[in-house]
Structures are given as C-alpha cells and as structure tokens.
Design an enzyme around this catalytic site. Structure first.
Site, PDB file in Angstrom:
ATOM      1  N   LYS A  33      -3.618  11.848  -2.876  1.00  0.00           N
ATOM      2  CA  LYS A  33      -2.660  12.089  -1.787  1.00  0.00           C
ATOM      3  C   LYS A  33      -1.326  12.578  -2.358  1.00  0.00           C
ATOM      4  CE  LYS A  33      -4.459   8.449   1.232  1.00  0.00           C
ATOM      5  NZ  LYS A  33      -5.295   9.090   2.234  1.00  0.00           N
TER       6      LYS A  33
ATOM      7  N   CYS B 102      -8.549   5.495  10.358  1.00  0.00           N
ATOM      8  CA  CYS B 102      -8.859   4.238   9.657  1.00  0.00           C
ATOM      9  C   CYS B 102      -7.830   3.159   9.969  1.00  0.00           C
ATOM     10  CB  CYS B 102      -8.971   4.441   8.151  1.00  0.00           C
ATOM     11  SG  CYS B 102     -10.215   5.625   7.702  1.00  0.00           S
TER      12      CYS B 102
ATOM     13  N   ASP C 212       0.873  -1.170   0.000  1.00  0.00           N
ATOM     14  CA  ASP C 212       0.000   0.000   0.000  1.00  0.00           C
ATOM     15  C   ASP C 212       0.914   1.225   0.000  1.00  0.00           C
ATOM     16  OD1 ASP C 212      -1.647   2.104   0.535  1.00  0.00           O
ATOM     17  OD2 ASP C 212      -2.434   1.345   2.437  1.00  0.00           O
TER      18      ASP C 212
END
Lengths: 124, 399
Positions: B218, B356, B192
């Site tokens: 991002k 998260c 990720d």
C-alpha cells in the site's frame, strides 16, 4: 461496457423488481449473500407436495445485476409454470441468457446469487 | 508534481481502448514506481540467495540487503532495527500480535478494545482471541462524523486496544498518541498503519504504541512484504508464532532456545526481494517527502469532497476535515458495484463493497459504499474523469 451492461430491461428489473416482497408464512425460505459487494437477498418459495410453485418472491438489496437476475429469473419461472425441481436444476447459463449481456468474472457472483438462494431453499 | 511522478509508474503509461488508466484504488494497493520494480528484478538477477545461511558472496549480499531493508523500515517509523519483524503484510503482523502476545496475556475478564472502524484484519483476530479467552471485546463507537468516541477507553480492565491509524473507509485519522495517553497505563496499544504508511508520518515513539503493523504494497512497494513493530516490552514477552528454519538458536530435546528477536519471529525463508523492494519504496517516498505528499493528497481529497458534496444525490461518509486520502460515498439509487462498473468503462478504478469493514458498514447502515482513494500519482484531472463517470452513471440509472 458500462452502458451496455445496464440496458433498459436490466435497469427496469432492478428499479421495478417483479415478485419482490416477503412471502407467505408457509413458504420455504433462505437467505443468500455475496459478501464481496454486499448483495443480500431472501427467497420465499411456496410449493405444493408435487412441487408446483404456488407463489415465489424475493426481497433484499444489492447491485443492479443481482437484483435484476433474481427478478428476471422468478418472472420467467412463473411465466413458464416451472416446478420447484425444474427451478433447482437451472444452470448458470439460464441466468446469463435472461440478462442477455456479457457478465464479467467479477460480476458472476452477483448474477448467480438467486441460484445460490434457490439451492439453499432446496437444502432447507 | 504529479505529471512527472506519473511518468515513474510504468502501469500508468498504458491505455485501454484509448483511455488512460485512472487509478483511484490506492487504499487497496498502490501502484509501483519503476525504481521498486527494478530493485526487485535486480535482486533476482544479481544476488538471489537465502539469508543468514550461506557464506558465499551473494548470500552475504542478500543478507546485507535484507538487513538494510529492515533498518530502512525501522528508520522510517522511528524504531530500532531489532524491533521490526518482517511479515507478509499488515494482516499477518496483526495476527502475529494477537497470537504471540495476546494468547499469553489476555485472560478471562480482561477487555480487548477495538474500534468500530477497524478493517477485519484488526478486528477478527481480537474477536477470536476474546472468544477463546472469555475476555470482553469492547467496540469503541464512532460518531456521525466518523470520529471515535473515546469515553470508554479509560477502563482499567482494558489490557489491549487495537486502533487503525487511518480508516480505510472513512479516511479518519485517529489521534493515536492521545488514545495512548487516555488508556490505562499498563494497556498495550496496537496500531494498524496499513493506510497511513506513505501518506502521513508514522512514528512509533511519538505514538507510544507497543505494536504497529504496516504493508509494503500500500506504500508503493511490492505485494508480499510487511512488518510488525514491537516495543522492547512486548518483544520480550512474546513466544514465537511459527516454528521452523532460522528462528532457533539451539536445539535441545526438552526445551529449545530460540534465536534473538526479530529472527525468532521469522521462521523459514523470507521474502527478501519483497523487503528489498519495500525499502526502495520507502526511499522513493522519503525523496518526495511526506509533507509534500500530504499537501498534494489533501488538495485532491478536498477537491473530490467539495464536488461530491455539491450533489444532493450523493452521501459522503467520514469527517470533512483532517482526513486521509480516502473518500467513501454512495450515489442514491446506484449500488457501489454498479457505479464502479460504469467507472470501469472510463478505465477509472474505484472500489465498491464493504472494504473488509463490515462492523463499520453495519453502523453506517449501508451494505456497500463506493470508494476513491489517492496516491502520489493522482491528479486533479483524475478526479474530473471520475466525476464525469459519476454523471454518466446517473444518466444511465436515472433514465
């Protein structure tokens, strides 16, 4: 708004919450959480068969708004001898009135966490 | 470099009640430079058309721009163009990997390894896959410094390992190439890269990974665009996840023939403007240079850490050295949400909550943290304003 929101009575209820602590074993209980900011509280309601509240308390951790709302609401409920049914019927505006400061949309879930807990106790 | 760079971001030119915007939430989403905004609007103004369908001029131009964007993404991460599947974000990329590869290859008794510091997007799809397949979900723990403890990743039963390149909470930069070298040879490595893209080098061949997911938004690009890199090995082992227009080569009543990758994984009309904006953002990053960005962000991170660590009421999470531009912390007696609220009065944007990453916050033993994260537009003055806001919050809460 930063300081306006955290006026003295909100901070007082946050730092010295009323009716804070575990309830009696016979109390009805429910847990409510606000996953976005990590607020979590457990509500304990001990009411008799006609719905008169004998004891009520909460415990948990969270932001000043969520904890102060719970403390203010339970204090008010006990001071006015509210029944459990009356407690369950309280609208969000009641919480906002007790807080006495404008609550932005991002903080509504924090302020109303106690109402969610009450609803969950009612639903069993 | 940053005052000049700040000028390139229209949103940073606005003030609120006389206070300029101090944006310290780039780990959530970055702000967009004018060149990216212009590229997106230019696309819609000049050559908006569906790709790979029309023969008219603007359709050709749109297709060309979309494929150039794919080539730009591939070049940025050291991949081949056909190995880059456009998605709507990193989350979709990771879910695609879990469905398109995981569903077919993970069996009862296999191990899927995820780390304790994963964002939900690289945790939940694998958790569900394990439940469905009766496979074991092995959570690689972290130490007190927020670094991975890797002793359990050599297990031969590990079929796939899912690791964040840069933790969105701790700021830890994981040595993913080392992790790959420690894993069993056959194991697939999923990275990720949502937090690292645009901040530190991302190079799929150096990492030796099979999947790597990233988001445009991002990395100074528009929301709605992202990608999943797939190695040649996994690309050929994957079945399409979504079916629809553009992903089929030949229709047969009994068995369809899918389009070649990456198209077979891009069903329906894609976010072409998003991809075009994403490519522009990567060009913007390349122009500044990742090493200059890294030096700048390390300086700001170091300064913030140094100041926070001076305060005995503040707990900082994650390693002190070798970390990305993300700093999570708690101020004693002040919930992160309340701190963020006080910061907001200074027009300072920080994030509060579990970001998260609930499994990680469970390990840290806190329900929520406050987080400041940097982008290339941030300055030392931004950090100083944040520090002032923290002092103010303490004054309010420590009556």
């Amino acid at each position: 708004m930063g300081s306006l929101l955290y006026r003295h009575n909100i901070l007082d209820h946050y730092q010295n919450p009323r009716h804070f602590g575990k309830g009696d074993a016979k109390a009805r209980t429910a847990e409510a959480s606000n996953p976005m900011c990590g607020d979590k509280l457990t509500l304990y309601v001990d009411a008799d068969q006609s719905g008169n509240i004998r004891a009520i308390s909460f415990e948990g951790e969270g932001c000043a708004i969520s904890m102060a709302s719970a403390s203010l609401l339970l204090e008010n409920a006990m001071e006015t001898n509210m029944s459990f049914d009356e407690l369950c019927a309280l609208p969000p505006s009641c919480v906002y009135d007790l807080l006495g400061v404008p609550i932005s949309s991002a903080r509504e879930d924090c302020a109303l966490l106690i109402l969610l807990a009450i609803k969950k106790v009612k639903q069993g | 470099m940053n005052q000049m760079l700040k000028q390139k971001f229209p949103i940073l030119q606005h003030t609120l009640r006389g206070k300029r915007l101090v944006y310290l939430d780039s780990a959530s989403t970055s702000q967009k430079p004018f060149s990216v905004i212009r590229a997106v609007s230019h696309y819609y103004e000049q050559y908006n058309a569906n790709t790979r369908r029309g023969v008219y001029r603007i359709a050709e131009k749109s297709t060309q721009a979309y494929e150039e964007a794919r080539a730009r993404v591939a070049g940025f991460i050291g991949a081949q163009k056909a190995q880059v599947i456009f998605t709507k974000n990193a989350t979709e990329g990771l879910n695609l990997a879990a469905y398109a590869w995981g569903e077919q290859h993970i069996k009862n008794g296999d191990i899927v390894a995820v780390t304790q510091m994963e964002h939900h997007s690289n945790f939940l799809p694998w958790q569900r896959l394990c439940r469905n397949k009766k496979a074991e979900l092995r959570v690689i723990p972290i130490d007190d410094q927020g670094r991975l403890m890797l002793k359990d990743i050599k297990d031969a039963r590990i079929k796939i390992a899912c690791v964040s390149h840069l933790s969105n909470v701790l700021g830890t930069i994981n040595d993913v190439a080392r992790i790959k070298s420690m894993l069993p040879k056959h194991a697939v490595l999923v990275i990720d890269a949502a937090q690292s893209l645009g901040h530190i080098p991302v190079d799929v061949s150096a990492f030796g990974c099979d999947f790597l997911a990233g988001s445009s938004h991002k990395a100074y690009g528009p929301m709605g665009s992202g990608f999943l890199y797939c190695s040649a090995r996994v690309l050929n082992e994957m079945e399409p996840f979504e079916l629809g227009g553009g992903m089929i080569a030949q229709y047969f009543e009994k068995k369809n023939e899918w389009a070649e990758p990456p198209y077979k994984f891009e069903a329906g009309t894609q976010d072409v403007a998003g991809a075009v904006g994403f490519a522009e953002a990567l060009a913007f990053i390349a122009k500044i240079g990742l090493s200059a960005i890294r030096v700048h962000e390390e300086t700001l991170t170091g300064f913030l850490l140094e100041e926070l660590l001076k305060d005995k009421d503040i707990t900082v999470y994650g390693p002190i050295d070798g970390r990305g531009p993300v700093v999570s912390f708690c101020v004693k007696g002040i919930h992160g949400h309340d701190l963020a609220q006080v910061c907001s009065a200074y027009n300072v944007c920080i994030r509060a909550g579990h970001h998260c990453a609930m499994p990680l916050h469970e390990k840290l033993g806190v329900a929520a943290t406050a987080r400041a994260s940097f982008g290339i537009y941030n300055t030392k003055e931004d950090v100083e304003i944040l520090l002032k806001a923290i002092v103010r919050a303490k004054k309010i809460f420590y009556l």
